[in-house]
Design a protein around this motif. Sequence first.
Motif, PDB file in Angstrom:
ATOM      1  N   LYS A  65      52.103  36.269  44.802  1.00 29.82           N
ATOM      2  CA  LYS A  65      52.992  37.310  44.305  1.00 29.82           C
ATOM      3  C   LYS A  65      52.901  37.417  42.786  1.00 29.82           C
ATOM      4  O   LYS A  65      52.853  38.524  42.226  1.00 29.82           O
ATOM      5  CB  LYS A  65      54.428  37.000  44.726  1.00 29.82           C
ATOM      6  CG  LYS A  65      55.433  38.081  44.348  1.00 29.82           C
ATOM      7  CD  LYS A  65      56.816  37.766  44.901  1.00 29.82           C
ATOM      8  CE  LYS A  65      57.811  38.871  44.577  1.00 29.82           C
ATOM      9  NZ  LYS A  65      59.148  38.565  45.135  1.00 29.82           N
ATOM     10  N   ALA A  66      52.842  36.275  42.114  1.00 27.16           N
ATOM     11  CA  ALA A  66      52.748  36.281  40.652  1.00 27.16           C
ATOM     12  C   ALA A  66      51.409  36.842  40.186  1.00 27.16           C
ATOM     13  O   ALA A  66      51.335  37.576  39.200  1.00 27.16           O
ATOM     14  CB  ALA A  66      52.941  34.860  40.121  1.00 27.16           C
ATOM     15  N   ILE A  67      50.332  36.491  40.915  1.00 28.60           N
ATOM     16  CA  ILE A  67      49.000  37.012  40.568  1.00 28.60           C
ATOM     17  C   ILE A  67      48.976  38.523  40.744  1.00 28.60           C
ATOM     18  O   ILE A  67      48.433  39.254  39.912  1.00 28.60           O
ATOM     19  CB  ILE A  67      47.920  36.342  41.438  1.00 28.60           C
ATOM     20  CG1 ILE A  67      47.830  34.847  41.119  1.00 28.60           C
ATOM     21  CG2 ILE A  67      46.560  37.014  41.217  1.00 28.60           C
ATOM     22  CD1 ILE A  67      46.897  34.081  42.031  1.00 28.60           C
ATOM     23  N   ALA A  68      49.563  39.005  41.841  1.00 28.79           N
ATOM     24  CA  ALA A  68      49.600  40.447  42.102  1.00 28.79           C
ATOM     25  C   ALA A  68      50.317  41.184  40.977  1.00 28.79           C
ATOM     26  O   ALA A  68      49.856  42.233  40.508  1.00 28.79           O
ATOM     27  CB  ALA A  68      50.296  40.706  43.439  1.00 28.79           C
ATOM     28  N   LYS A  69      51.422  40.616  40.521  1.00 32.82           N
ATOM     29  CA  LYS A  69      52.171  41.242  39.437  1.00 32.82           C
ATOM     30  C   LYS A  69      51.381  41.212  38.136  1.00 32.82           C
ATOM     31  O   LYS A  69      51.349  42.197  37.393  1.00 32.82           O
ATOM     32  CB  LYS A  69      53.508  40.522  39.256  1.00 32.82           C
ATOM     33  CG  LYS A  69      54.420  41.165  38.223  1.00 32.82           C
ATOM     34  CD  LYS A  69      55.772  40.468  38.168  1.00 32.82           C
ATOM     35  CE  LYS A  69      56.684  41.139  37.156  1.00 32.82           C
ATOM     36  NZ  LYS A  69      58.007  40.484  37.091  1.00 32.82           N
ATOM     37  N   ARG A  70      50.709  40.089  37.869  1.00 34.33           N
ATOM     38  CA  ARG A  70      49.931  39.941  36.635  1.00 34.33           C
ATOM     39  C   ARG A  70      48.756  40.935  36.591  1.00 34.33           C
ATOM     40  O   ARG A  70      48.456  41.502  35.536  1.00 34.33           O
ATOM     41  CB  ARG A  70      49.401  38.513  36.545  1.00 34.33           C
ATOM     42  CG  ARG A  70      48.646  38.183  35.256  1.00 34.33           C
ATOM     43  CD  ARG A  70      49.576  37.939  34.103  1.00 34.33           C
ATOM     44  NE  ARG A  70      50.471  36.801  34.313  1.00 34.33           N
ATOM     45  CZ  ARG A  70      50.135  35.537  34.045  1.00 34.33           C
ATOM     46  NH1 ARG A  70      48.951  35.253  33.552  1.00 34.33           N
ATOM     47  NH2 ARG A  70      51.011  34.571  34.239  1.00 34.33           N
ATOM     48  N   LEU A  71      48.111  41.155  37.735  1.00 30.89           N
ATOM     49  CA  LEU A  71      46.931  42.031  37.781  1.00 30.89           C
ATOM     50  C   LEU A  71      47.261  43.463  38.180  1.00 30.89           C
ATOM     51  O   LEU A  71      46.364  44.310  38.252  1.00 30.89           O
ATOM     52  CB  LEU A  71      45.907  41.459  38.775  1.00 30.89           C
ATOM     53  CG  LEU A  71      45.323  40.090  38.429  1.00 30.89           C
ATOM     54  CD1 LEU A  71      44.355  39.635  39.527  1.00 30.89           C
ATOM     55  CD2 LEU A  71      44.616  40.126  37.085  1.00 30.89           C
ATOM     56  N   ASN A  72      48.549  43.696  38.497  1.00 27.28           N
ATOM     57  CA  ASN A  72      48.987  45.033  38.904  1.00 27.28           C
ATOM     58  C   ASN A  72      48.260  45.507  40.167  1.00 27.28           C
ATOM     59  O   ASN A  72      47.777  46.637  40.247  1.00 27.28           O
ATOM     60  CB  ASN A  72      48.785  46.040  37.768  1.00 27.28           C
ATOM     61  CG  ASN A  72      49.536  47.343  38.024  1.00 27.28           C
ATOM     62  OD1 ASN A  72      50.565  47.355  38.686  1.00 27.28           O
ATOM     63  ND2 ASN A  72      48.997  48.432  37.521  1.00 27.28           N
ATOM     64  N   ILE A  73      48.143  44.610  41.143  1.00 26.24           N
ATOM     65  CA  ILE A  73      47.548  44.943  42.428  1.00 26.24           C
ATOM     66  C   ILE A  73      48.494  44.482  43.527  1.00 26.24           C
ATOM     67  O   ILE A  73      49.489  43.806  43.259  1.00 26.24           O
ATOM     68  CB  ILE A  73      46.156  44.283  42.607  1.00 26.24           C
ATOM     69  CG1 ILE A  73      46.269  42.758  42.530  1.00 26.24           C
ATOM     70  CG2 ILE A  73      45.169  44.810  41.577  1.00 26.24           C
ATOM     71  CD1 ILE A  73      44.949  42.029  42.731  1.00 26.24           C
ATOM     72  N   SER A  74      48.205  44.832  44.782  1.00 24.73           N
ATOM     73  CA  SER A  74      49.089  44.443  45.867  1.00 24.73           C
ATOM     74  C   SER A  74      48.897  42.967  46.216  1.00 24.73           C
ATOM     75  O   SER A  74      47.828  42.387  45.985  1.00 24.73           O
ATOM     76  CB  SER A  74      48.812  45.289  47.108  1.00 24.73           C
ATOM     77  OG  SER A  74      47.557  44.958  47.668  1.00 24.73           O
TER      78      SER A  74
END
Length: 215
Positions: A171-180
């Motif tokens: 979830k944190a990676i998705a937010k950092r990269l702006n992807i799902s």
Amino acid sequence: MIRVFVVAASPVVRAGLSAVVATSSKLTVVGTASDLDALTREFEQLQPDVLLLDVSGHFQELVWEKLLSSQQQPYPAIVVLTDELDSLDLEAALRAGVRSILPSSSTESEIVAAVEAIALGLVVLHSDTIEFLLPLKESSVRDKQTTNPVQALTPREIEVLQMLGSGLSNKAIAKRLNISEHTVKFHVSSIFQKLSVSTRTEAVTVGVRLGLIML
């Protein structure tokens, strides 16, 4: 006539690409859509020879996920227009039916030439794409000479691996990269497969050993 189906998230881009296709007497647009699902539904009726696919930003993540995860793609030969070469896995793209990769800044004549060429069974790569891929190829060759077994990760996969090393959740990676979050899971699964590991800890350990990431 070469039958072309245009896919682009933006209606303005779809209209523009359709106009580009119309400049050639050898090409005709048989349909347009904002995603690949429409092509899948209409494939039998439209029977396109070439899929002209514009991918950019978040839409690119979703398109690649669908292209690479589908086991039975009905898609014809594909021309991809992209402004994010660093996120492309050329080998996987070719397996998915991609036969041409062009930068989004390509001219009308370059796009038309690529569509006509791949309809004849050729593979077309823009010079910008080739210049980007050559360093990756050289790096991959060096890796295979010094280490056995590991498939080369894409720049995006290395970025995700670095974040795994920092202990970030999907979830944190998705937010950092702006992807799902689903796309992050797809990247993590690909990393595990390429590094022949089954856990995040193993992936990070192998990544450090290969010099892909630093902790």
